[in-house]
Enzyme design. Structure first.
Site, PDB file in Angstrom:
ATOM      1  N   GLY A  26       0.829  -1.198   0.000  1.00 27.54           N
ATOM      2  CA  GLY A  26       0.000   0.000   0.000  1.00 27.54           C
ATOM      3  C   GLY A  26       0.867   1.253   0.000  1.00 27.54           C
ATOM      4  O   GLY A  26       2.064   1.213   0.311  1.00 27.54           O
ATOM      5  N   CYS A  27       0.242   2.373  -0.314  1.00 28.40           N
ATOM      6  CA  CYS A  27       0.995   3.616  -0.444  1.00 28.40           C
ATOM      7  C   CYS A  27       1.460   4.129   0.916  1.00 28.40           C
ATOM      8  O   CYS A  27       2.642   4.413   1.112  1.00 28.40           O
ATOM      9  CB  CYS A  27       0.141   4.657  -1.173  1.00 28.40           C
ATOM     10  SG  CYS A  27      -1.535   4.830  -0.550  1.00 28.40           S
ATOM     11  N   TYR A  28       0.542   4.247   1.866  1.00 30.37           N
ATOM     12  CA  TYR A  28       0.955   4.696   3.197  1.00 30.37           C
ATOM     13  C   TYR A  28       1.997   3.742   3.805  1.00 30.37           C
ATOM     14  O   TYR A  28       2.995   4.194   4.372  1.00 30.37           O
ATOM     15  CB  TYR A  28      -0.248   4.792   4.140  1.00 30.37           C
ATOM     16  CG  TYR A  28      -1.192   5.948   3.919  1.00 30.37           C
ATOM     17  CD1 TYR A  28      -0.728   7.259   3.905  1.00 30.37           C
ATOM     18  CD2 TYR A  28      -2.555   5.734   3.771  1.00 30.37           C
ATOM     19  CE1 TYR A  28      -1.616   8.330   3.744  1.00 30.37           C
ATOM     20  CE2 TYR A  28      -3.446   6.793   3.611  1.00 30.37           C
ATOM     21  CZ  TYR A  28      -2.973   8.087   3.598  1.00 30.37           C
ATOM     22  OH  TYR A  28      -3.852   9.136   3.454  1.00 30.37           O
ATOM     23  N   THR A  83       4.184   1.938   2.362  1.00 31.41           N
ATOM     24  CA  THR A  83       5.499   2.098   1.733  1.00 31.41           C
ATOM     25  C   THR A  83       6.246   3.287   2.321  1.00 31.41           C
ATOM     26  O   THR A  83       7.406   3.163   2.752  1.00 31.41           O
ATOM     27  CB  THR A  83       5.330   2.284   0.207  1.00 31.41           C
ATOM     28  OG1 THR A  83       4.789   1.088  -0.347  1.00 31.41           O
ATOM     29  CG2 THR A  83       6.659   2.595  -0.457  1.00 31.41           C
TER      30      THR A  83
END
Lengths: 347, 347, 347, 347
Positions: free
Chosen positions: D143-145, D147
């Site tokens: 996921g972005c957060y 990462t």
């Protein structure tokens, strides 16, 4: 209010909340019936205590005036009932703006259910129709683009009574108009997502836009000339504001800009909501953000015989809810600026 | 590179960083001499290892080509030295764009120090001048508005050799142009603060803009008609992108739009960086963000005899640094698309 | 008003323009002396007719109250003269906020010229100091971050009189704060250009920020605990608004969130400008745009023992000019909400 | 590609368009089947010539690798078929990220249809799992957060093999995270309209967010300490970018920041996509816009014992599509930076 879940609705609620002579009795929305207005719009917590309700003819009939802030085609279904009961109606949608019914039906893609009421409706641009608005039962509140454009063009023609000399060739009008995204409404469409319109710009409706016949009707009412109008709208990556850049061929290319400027200034000298900027300036949309003012500047183009008029409004205020309140003030003999005197917020 | 602290400079650095045939030897800036480029632009950390240096004629003389990304009036002071030493020069400012020296001096407010070099300079719009660019020693990289506008207008006239039939009346051109804020540069001015331009829109330079004579020169080079041009620029609350909305009277109002569209498509059929959209579409500036492409759509206006051309570019890429790289590729016999083939970032 | 060319100044002018009991007598600015206010701020055309003037002690002495909206370090040079002449002073800068002079001098990098006046100045947060503000001659209007943060924390401690039970461990406070760009002022700096901050986000001042000691002083005044405070500000790509996200360890992890919510609601039940949202909601900065309201929500974090408080204000209104007007209203026995009752504009 | 109509999809298409070793064979979308990709995304005109097709097992089986860029819960229904036919799968959604199935089912609100595949899936964060990614058949793209957060925290703990000394107390982690709006996807929701999120800021999901267990799992894998994590996401009024502000108590408050900085620098010294900024700097999200880089800065808070880590990525690139390409490169033995070496666009 009928409707009121869109941006025009919340703007109207904001303005009415501080209006000294108006009291909001009922606000309807089928989809949000039962919801407190301030749940949908936390900005109104502490200012508006009503809940949305389903439309109820009895409740509406007790109002002095009803604002209809619904999609196009709804107000025409309510209008006769309200008028019959002595309730005045201000429609913020397009149902009563266009006098020529076939034209309306062509652009709005539906059959008009009360053409007779259209004939008696007053187009609610105070700078054009103040005295008849004062007597009106049914006011068609103008569109946002037509408001900015018409105010920018009015001083250039003979006027409704034909007294003045026209300054420009009405067959050469080009209106390059730009609107903030709130003009596109609050419905859930991919095209209006932040990620679709932020940091970008585009034209739309180049093949024809509903505000074309409305502008054409306005200008045709103040000139004997045949009106040739090119109108291209664009979408700005910002919330509020309309900027109309208007081009027209001067009939007398030797006319000094100062004289045209003086004509604009005189034309609007008694208007509380039209401001002609000093020569050399360019209006910014933010200078009218949240206010009911239209600011206008004029320029002479380099390299051609064209007059350039720059006209800005807030599409939700002078372009919709503010003008509706202005019309209400006129209809009820109130001070025309009541509830509308706060300066624009800056920035 | 001479200069390189502005947005055009950092865009050029971004593009050169992945160019397979170019190697950046030196980048100069008096104000930032000694500073690592990546301190000023952390986006280039890991991609550009150079420091800014004070301009040094010897170092520059060792380059095959120098890009000058300085304010107007600087490149003309360096040009002769560089050319004399066999270094090719691509000027991203305006010093060599306008052939008529008094016109240039009027609009740019200074005396030109090397008018003889202007005569030999090539205007670097590949779609107009590809073959002479290939032979050029000194290229005047076009302005951003002129690039978008000229590409939108070129197919409508007789062409440089007069072979084609003109489709529009060149005396009726109106260009309503809009630019993102990066076009205003990176100097510290109140007018360009976020808090001054965000969420707002305005015209500027309505009394005259430097890109007017450049556009006029371009169009005059491809038509026998007298060119009448109205050009009004506006400032968009966004970073990158130019949108030119162009209006022109059709000479034959019966001409079908399909035929005009076919002419545009054919005209640019071999151009790697001009894309004619299908009929009915409107180009968005974001569709070219960070790319060297110009996208164009054409429409016929309702209510008039006007053709409407919509043309978008990224002002920093096709409008500046990307076009400079394209010119370099042509001048050195490289694949014209080298370093320029990444699609636009979306959104 | 002393000063008035910045965003705090124009916001104060906007609010005073519709204040029924205030009349602006003089507005000073050395740099803009002679310029009409409405030339600098066209949004005020028709609302403010004054010109900026050079500061003139005689003219200022005729006012009941002077607002100082200057950079830090200016008000302290005017204060004694004004107070000696019986003029009340509300300083919107930081000169009188910090009681500990060495701390102030450390953070603001200058020597304080009237430490004795600091001792008598009242910190103008009405929710903390209403009764003493009513008697004050000199009010230090709070900073924007400290206003949002302090209002979010006040109900959690013993209170100034120590009556309540503290709910959180004051040594564990983390304030992750975010501000719109208007908070950075209107001076010409590259760092605040649109092209530098739009479509981007960053922390700043992580090594220490001037609002740290101000928040620390506020919280220390309402708890016996030692205050440990981590404060990191960030810059939002938007115009107005502060969002403070506050983390604190609960002293009793079993305490139900409903009870804490009730405590907040009760604490602010008589406050006209603090709004506690229902459980489960998140305040948006736009819900207070252009209004003097602070909206607060509380949450219990998943995966830890932390209470999370979300607090939003408009940095120019409750965070500066609105709070100054609120203080003026209190100081002169006016209705505290006079001139401050318009709902937030939305959107 | 399965899916590809969302922002992650178009970013993947952009990156693959210039990848020297990848060729896109098929792209599926039930809703857009038959539509040219470049009709939906004009930015890809000239770069991607495929049409969307209905998912077809035969066509997919001929690929070396399939990217699944669908909503959560779709990839798990395709995975076994693809793997059985020898096709490698990179899932950009969450289906295979969480090892603990009940936790996954709790947060994602559905029953997992192939828990056995979860056990064998590799969490695709190269900086944590490079060697196993190289052998993987099924990669769960992070996921972005998670990462941005995990990369900011990794150097602070013992590491997967427990070799290092932990520097912070894992029970005190606070992650205040902010994301651009593209992180919310491209579906038609009122909450994501431009007019709802522009010029505003808010927290969301304060009562719990799906990325909490993913971050917790990552950190727990590199420390023996019990992990206490508070995670609050916020929505930024911008397109791309994540900024994680991370707070953690230092175990040794006397530890000099320089030593911690050296540890970060050494930890990532061989990583092509992690950049540790010099002490004193703050990363801006724009410095990684459109690039696969994560930039990190560390600070010591004033007034507490906390280490503050600032970590930025582009949510669509390193936070999704770019990391997926990086994983593909590793899985197929390609240069890990292939297709990912363009610097961030600025601004």
């Amino acid at each position: 209010m009928i409707g009121g879940t869109g941006y025009t609705g919340v703007e109207l609620l904001r303005l009415l909340a501080t209006h000294s002579a108006a009291s909001l009795g009922v606000i309807t929305s089928r989809s949000e019936a039962g919801t407190p207005v301030s749940d949908l719009y936390p900005s109104l917590r502490g200012s508006v205590d009503l809940n949305f309700t389903v439309p109820d003819a009895t409740a509406l009939a007790q109002c002095d005036v009803v604002f209809s802030a619904t999609p196009n085609g709804i107000a025409m279904t309510h209008a006769r009932d309200l008028l019959d009961q002595g309730v005045k109606l201000i429609d913020l949608a397009a149902d009563f703006r266009i006098k020529d019914i076939p034209t309306w039906e062509h652009w709005y893609g539906m059959t008009h259910v009360c053409p007779d009421l259209v004939a008696g409706a007053v187009y609610g641009l105070p700078e054009l129709n103040r005295s008849v608005i004062a007597q009106a039962k049914l006011v068609a509140n103008p569109g946002c683009y037509p408001t900015a454009t018409t105010l920018g063009l009015l001083p250039l023609f003979e006027g409704a009574r034909g007294d003045d000399v026209a300054l420009v060739d009405a067959s050469t009008l080009v209106v390059d108009a730009k609107s903030g995204v709130t003009g596109a409404g609050r419905s859930a469409k991919v095209a209006n997502l932040f990620s679709e319109v932020a940091d970008s710009f585009k034209a739309y409706g180049a093949a024809g836009h509903r505000h074309h016949p409305e502008i054409w009707q306005n200008i045709s009412s103040v000139t004997q000339q045949a009106v040739g109008l090119t109108f291209i709208p664009h979408l700005l990556p910002m919330l509020r504001g309309i900027h109309a850049t208007i081009y027209a061929d001067l009939l007398d290319s030797a006319q000094p800009l100062e004289a045209i400027h003086e004509r604009f200034t005189n034309y609007y000298s008694n208007e509380p909501f039209v401001d002609i900027l000093p020569l050399g300036q360019h209006p910014e949309t933010r200078s009218v953000k949240s206010s009911n003012v239209c600011r206008i500047a004029i320029h002479k183009a380099v390299g051609s015989n064209k007059l350039v008029v720059l006209s800005v409004i807030d599409n939700l205020t002078k372009g919709a809810a503010g003008q509706a309140v202005q019309n209400m003030n006129i209809m009820f003999g109130l001070d025309e600026t009541e509830g509308l005197s706060s300066p624009a917020i800056m920035p």
